[in-house]
Design a protein around this motif. Structure first.
Motif, mmCIF file in Angstrom:
data_model
loop_
_atom_site.group_PDB
_atom_site.id
_atom_site.type_symbol
_atom_site.label_atom_id
_atom_site.label_comp_id
_atom_site.label_asym_id
_atom_site.label_seq_id
_atom_site.Cartn_x
_atom_site.Cartn_y
_atom_site.Cartn_z
ATOM 1 N N ILE A 58 38.844 40.145 50.670
ATOM 2 C CA ILE A 58 38.001 38.958 50.864
ATOM 3 C C ILE A 58 37.853 38.190 49.551
ATOM 4 O O ILE A 58 37.954 36.954 49.515
ATOM 5 C CB ILE A 58 36.630 39.377 51.422
ATOM 6 C CG1 ILE A 58 36.786 39.883 52.865
ATOM 7 C CG2 ILE A 58 35.645 38.210 51.369
ATOM 8 C CD1 ILE A 58 35.515 40.444 53.456
ATOM 9 N N TRP A 59 37.614 38.906 48.460
ATOM 10 C CA TRP A 59 37.495 38.240 47.169
ATOM 11 C C TRP A 59 38.808 37.571 46.769
ATOM 12 O O TRP A 59 38.807 36.510 46.134
ATOM 13 C CB TRP A 59 37.069 39.246 46.105
ATOM 14 C CG TRP A 59 35.583 39.404 46.001
ATOM 15 C CD1 TRP A 59 34.816 40.378 46.555
ATOM 16 C CD2 TRP A 59 34.680 38.540 45.301
ATOM 17 N NE1 TRP A 59 33.494 40.189 46.252
ATOM 18 C CE2 TRP A 59 33.379 39.067 45.477
ATOM 19 C CE3 TRP A 59 34.842 37.385 44.547
ATOM 20 C CZ2 TRP A 59 32.256 38.466 44.922
ATOM 21 C CZ3 TRP A 59 33.716 36.785 43.990
ATOM 22 C CH2 TRP A 59 32.448 37.321 44.181
ATOM 23 N N LEU B 264 32.619 43.543 38.897
ATOM 24 C CA LEU B 264 31.177 43.473 38.663
ATOM 25 C C LEU B 264 30.420 43.479 39.987
ATOM 26 O O LEU B 264 29.421 44.190 40.139
ATOM 27 C CB LEU B 264 30.851 42.207 37.866
ATOM 28 C CG LEU B 264 29.374 41.935 37.578
ATOM 29 C CD1 LEU B 264 28.778 43.057 36.737
ATOM 30 C CD2 LEU B 264 29.204 40.589 36.877
ATOM 31 N N TRP B 265 30.894 42.714 40.942
ATOM 32 C CA TRP B 265 30.208 42.637 42.237
ATOM 33 C C TRP B 265 30.308 43.963 42.993
ATOM 34 O O TRP B 265 29.361 44.397 43.636
ATOM 35 C CB TRP B 265 30.814 41.507 43.071
ATOM 36 C CG TRP B 265 30.040 41.215 44.317
ATOM 37 C CD1 TRP B 265 28.941 40.421 44.438
ATOM 38 C CD2 TRP B 265 30.304 41.726 45.626
ATOM 39 N NE1 TRP B 265 28.506 40.399 45.741
ATOM 40 C CE2 TRP B 265 29.322 41.196 46.494
ATOM 41 C CE3 TRP B 265 31.272 42.579 46.154
ATOM 42 C CZ2 TRP B 265 29.287 41.488 47.847
ATOM 43 C CZ3 TRP B 265 31.238 42.873 47.501
ATOM 44 C CH2 TRP B 265 30.251 42.328 48.333
ATOM 45 N N LEU B 266 31.472 44.610 42.901
ATOM 46 C CA LEU B 266 31.655 45.860 43.632
ATOM 47 C C LEU B 266 30.960 47.041 42.957
ATOM 48 O O LEU B 266 30.535 47.982 43.635
ATOM 49 C CB LEU B 266 33.152 46.179 43.758
ATOM 50 C CG LEU B 266 33.973 45.321 44.716
ATOM 51 C CD1 LEU B 266 35.445 45.676 44.601
ATOM 52 C CD2 LEU B 266 33.507 45.503 46.148
ATOM 53 N N GLY B 267 30.834 47.010 41.626
ATOM 54 C CA GLY B 267 30.383 48.194 40.904
ATOM 55 C C GLY B 267 28.921 48.236 40.531
ATOM 56 O O GLY B 267 28.380 49.326 40.296
ATOM 57 N N TYR B 268 28.245 47.070 40.479
ATOM 58 C CA TYR B 268 26.862 47.119 39.997
ATOM 59 C C TYR B 268 25.921 47.887 40.932
ATOM 60 O O TYR B 268 24.945 48.494 40.453
ATOM 61 C CB TYR B 268 26.332 45.702 39.749
ATOM 62 C CG TYR B 268 25.753 45.024 40.971
ATOM 63 C CD1 TYR B 268 24.426 45.222 41.343
ATOM 64 C CD2 TYR B 268 26.531 44.186 41.768
ATOM 65 C CE1 TYR B 268 23.889 44.609 42.473
ATOM 66 C CE2 TYR B 268 26.010 43.579 42.886
ATOM 67 C CZ TYR B 268 24.690 43.791 43.238
ATOM 68 O OH TYR B 268 24.168 43.195 44.350
ATOM 69 N N PHE C 237 45.191 44.968 45.317
ATOM 70 C CA PHE C 237 44.632 44.216 46.435
ATOM 71 C C PHE C 237 44.185 42.809 46.053
ATOM 72 O O PHE C 237 43.789 42.041 46.925
ATOM 73 C CB PHE C 237 43.446 44.970 47.043
ATOM 74 C CG PHE C 237 43.853 46.135 47.890
ATOM 75 C CD1 PHE C 237 44.915 46.047 48.760
ATOM 76 C CD2 PHE C 237 43.173 47.338 47.810
ATOM 77 C CE1 PHE C 237 45.298 47.120 49.540
ATOM 78 C CE2 PHE C 237 43.539 48.422 48.587
ATOM 79 C CZ PHE C 237 44.609 48.311 49.453
ATOM 80 N N THR C 238 44.209 42.475 44.776
ATOM 81 C CA THR C 238 43.786 41.132 44.363
ATOM 82 C C THR C 238 44.949 40.366 43.739
ATOM 83 O O THR C 238 45.508 39.463 44.354
ATOM 84 C CB THR C 238 42.612 41.224 43.377
ATOM 85 O OG1 THR C 238 42.950 42.118 42.303
ATOM 86 C CG2 THR C 238 41.357 41.731 44.069
ATOM 87 N N THR C 239 45.322 40.722 42.523
ATOM 88 C CA THR C 239 46.368 39.961 41.825
ATOM 89 C C THR C 239 47.752 40.567 41.974
ATOM 90 O O THR C 239 48.736 39.919 41.617
ATOM 91 C CB THR C 239 46.045 39.891 40.327
ATOM 92 O OG1 THR C 239 46.092 41.211 39.775
ATOM 93 C CG2 THR C 239 44.661 39.303 40.097
ATOM 94 N N GLU C 240 47.831 41.817 42.447
ATOM 95 C CA GLU C 240 49.099 42.557 42.521
ATOM 96 C C GLU C 240 49.753 42.684 41.151
ATOM 97 O O GLU C 240 50.969 42.817 41.037
ATOM 98 C CB GLU C 240 50.056 41.908 43.515
ATOM 99 C CG GLU C 240 49.541 41.910 44.946
ATOM 100 C CD GLU C 240 50.527 41.300 45.922
ATOM 101 O OE1 GLU C 240 51.577 40.785 45.466
ATOM 102 O OE2 GLU C 240 50.260 41.332 47.131
ATOM 103 N N GLY C 241 48.937 42.623 40.102
ATOM 104 C CA GLY C 241 49.446 42.759 38.741
ATOM 105 C C GLY C 241 49.780 41.449 38.070
ATOM 106 O O GLY C 241 49.999 41.411 36.864
ATOM 107 N N GLY C 242 49.864 40.365 38.825
ATOM 108 C CA GLY C 242 50.267 39.078 38.278
ATOM 109 C C GLY C 242 49.161 38.401 37.485
ATOM 110 O O GLY C 242 48.041 38.916 37.383
ATOM 111 N N PHE D 133 42.094 26.867 49.332
ATOM 112 C CA PHE D 133 41.006 26.949 50.314
ATOM 113 C C PHE D 133 39.983 28.025 49.965
ATOM 114 O O PHE D 133 39.206 28.444 50.817
ATOM 115 C CB PHE D 133 41.573 27.226 51.717
ATOM 116 C CG PHE D 133 42.459 28.432 51.799
ATOM 117 C CD1 PHE D 133 41.921 29.707 51.930
ATOM 118 C CD2 PHE D 133 43.831 28.301 51.731
ATOM 119 C CE1 PHE D 133 42.734 30.823 52.001
ATOM 120 C CE2 PHE D 133 44.656 29.415 51.803
ATOM 121 C CZ PHE D 133 44.101 30.677 51.942
ATOM 122 N N GLY D 134 39.961 28.476 48.719
ATOM 123 C CA GLY D 134 39.025 29.513 48.313
ATOM 124 C C GLY D 134 37.593 29.007 48.260
ATOM 125 O O GLY D 134 37.320 27.839 47.938
#
Length: 547
Positions: free
Chosen positions: A371-372, A409-413, A478-483, A380-381
């Motif tokens: 989702i993030w 930060l959002w997932l871990g706090y 799941f986000t940048t795929e390393g890029g 369209f983000g």
């Protein structure tokens, strides 16, 4: 000497005898060993031991076929030991310790040792099997159709799923009317009674034990069909389209006298190099088919000295530390700040706030990461639309790194908020009240009393969080795929961690390099272990000061 006192109604104690123990009687070892076994316990024991026996038998046949007699002996001794242990009424503690120990060995010790051993080999694409396997691969890959080659009617089949199962060539000889089945292991003659052959096309239309692929299914797996080579005594069989096959001759053959491969058409020779596990020509050309050999510390030297590997490695290592420290530190600061705010006695509705604040922790992390990823989309983000921005978050090196840290930060706090809340509630309020009486400001009280006591309680969790974030593969894949990736280096991206870089080395499109990947894994283990050891030592010193 005074006589021992005794209470009213107590019996006189004979000299040299132990006092009578009152209360519940102790169960003797003999009684425990002869305790009745319930029907449920017996059924569970029989089922579990039957499962152990089944697994042992299943594992024994491959070991026998491969000739791994030591491993077979270990398997037999382990199985016999388990049966003795759980059929006996003795060794009660071992009954609880053995399962955990076996799982520890199977899922922790063995993978670590196997990874370490792989780091000292050239294991990877082109170097997976033995030298004999490489020779067979070289010869079969050089098969060409020659005049007079036997041709077959071809039907493509599998014993598994048509989309993913291993392929088999079902062949019918139009001259001799014989039928065969061939795969990478060789050619086998089939009984004519087990197959049906079309009188018009001469192709096999049905065969016992095989699932035949139609034209569409075979076309979708055309690459696998082309790559399949069936070794034979005269050469090898290869497909010629989807309906025909031929038995060709190998133009490259191995000569044991010179330990080399010779090409009968060009006369070129490739000599075996046992140090690299390859056949090498005089001009330096190497055949693609090699074999697995020990290379000593070569992989370690490559990681540290080869500019193509060491450059990405050290750059990724620096970002890896920044990511792990940033993810751990930012989540700790935010979680602790919220915990301090809600810990104030003047705060109302704390239970409601706490319930809302831990929602990110209650949701599946992989779903939230996806989702993030969409929220950071340039076109369209939600973030760009909400704040009127036009930022290509995943297109720039630093913007992608900032985006990843924000997601972490959002997932871990919430986790840090929960553990900090528990630690704060364990600190007596009298300590902070005493500092106030002494004239300390709230900041001085926090810095001198609250924070040190929090760190004593939370340091092990912070160390564990650092180790987890150091290898947080999901946060990247799941986000940048390393890029983003540089045009001249598609194997290493700006947000790659060492673990994702290792994954790409091992399974990337550029070819698998399991030996190098295992070497990087050892470096990761050494780094995390060193940081953890130093951190735990400092934690013990803190405990000595504030205990």
């Amino acid at each position: 000497m005074s006589a021992p006192l005794s209470g009213p109604g107590s019996a006189p104690q004979a000299p040299g005898r132990e006092p009578v123990r009152r209360g519940l009687p102790r169960t003797s070892r003999t009684a425990r060993q002869h305790a009745p076994i319930t029907a449920t316990g017996l059924v569970v024991k029989v089922v579990l031991l039957g499962l152990v026996a089944g697994i042992a038998i299943w594992a024994a046949f491959p070991l026998i076929e491969a000739g791994h007699w030591i491993a077979l002996g270990v398997l037999a001794v382990t199985t016999a030991g388990l049966f003795y242990l759980y059929l006996s009424r003795r060794h009660i503690p071992a009954k609880y310790l053995v399962p955990g120990t076996l799982f520890l060995i199977a899922f922790q010790v063995f993978p670590v040792l196997y990874t370490a051993s792989t780091a000292f080999t050239n294991f990877g694409d082109g170097h997976r099997g033995s030298k004999d396997d490489a020779i067979v691969a070289v010869q079969t890959a050089s098969v060409k159709q020659v005049p007079g080659s036997t041709e077959y009617n071809l039907t493509i089949a599998t014993k598994g799923d048509p989309a993913t199962g291993s392929l088999t060539f079902l062949l019918s000889d139009p001259k001799s009317k014989e039928v065969f089945a061939g795969d990478a292991d060789g050619l086998r003659k089939l009984d004519a009674a087990d197959v049906e052959v079309s009188s018009l096309s001469g192709k096999i239309t049905a065969a016992d034990g095989y699932t035949l692929l139609n034209i569409g299914q075979a076309s979708s797996r055309s690459d696998a069909v082309t790559a399949l080579i069936v070794p034979t005594d005269e050469g090898a069989i290869r497909s010629n389209g989807l309906t025909r096959a031929y038995e060709g001759k190998a133009i490259r053959a191995y000569d044991a006298v010179c330990d080399c491969v010779k090409d009968s058409e060009t006369g070129k020779t490739w000599t075996a190099d046992e140090r690299s596990g390859s056949f090498v020509a005089a001009d330096g050309e190497r055949l693609a088919q090699g074999w697995k050999v020990d290379v000593g510390l070569k992989n370690f030297a490559t990681v540290l000295t080869d500019s193509n590997i060491s450059g990405p490695f050290f750059g990724t290592l620096a970002w890896n530390f920044a990511f792990a420290i940033g993810s751990t530190g930012l989540t700790f600061l935010l979680g602790m700040g919220i915990a301090l705010a809600l810990h104030s006695p003047r705060m109302r509705g704390t239970n409601l706030y706490r319930m809302v604040l831990i929602l990110p922790y209650a949701m599946p992390s992989f779903a939230m990461l996806l989702i993030w990823r969409d929220m950071f989309n340039t076109d369209f983000g939600l973030l760009n639309d909400l704040f009127g921005l036009n930022v290509d978050w995943f297109g720039g090196n630093w913007s992608a790194r900032i985006a990843v840290l924000l997601v972490q930060l959002w997932l871990g706090y919430p986790y840090m908020f929960l553990v900090a809340t528990g630690a704060l509630q364990a600190i007596p309020r009298e300590l902070t009240e005493a500092t106030s009486v002494d004239g300390a400001s709230p900041w001085q009280s926090f810095r001198a009393v609250t924070l040190p006591l929090l760190l004593v309680a939370l340091s092990p969790l912070l160390i564990a969080s650092f180790a987890y974030n150091f290898n947080n593969v999901n946060a990247i894949l799941f986000t940048t795929e390393g890029g983003p990736f540089a045009p001249d280096n598609p194997t290493n991206g700006a947000t790659d961690l060492l673990i994702t870089y290792t994954y790409r080395l091992a399974f990337g499109a550029q070819g698998a390099e399991f030996g190098l990947a295992a070497t990087v894994s050892i470096f990761i283990f050494a780094i995390v272990a060193t940081v953890s050891a130093i951190s735990f030592r400092r934690t013990r010193k803190q405990e000595e000061v504030y205990s």
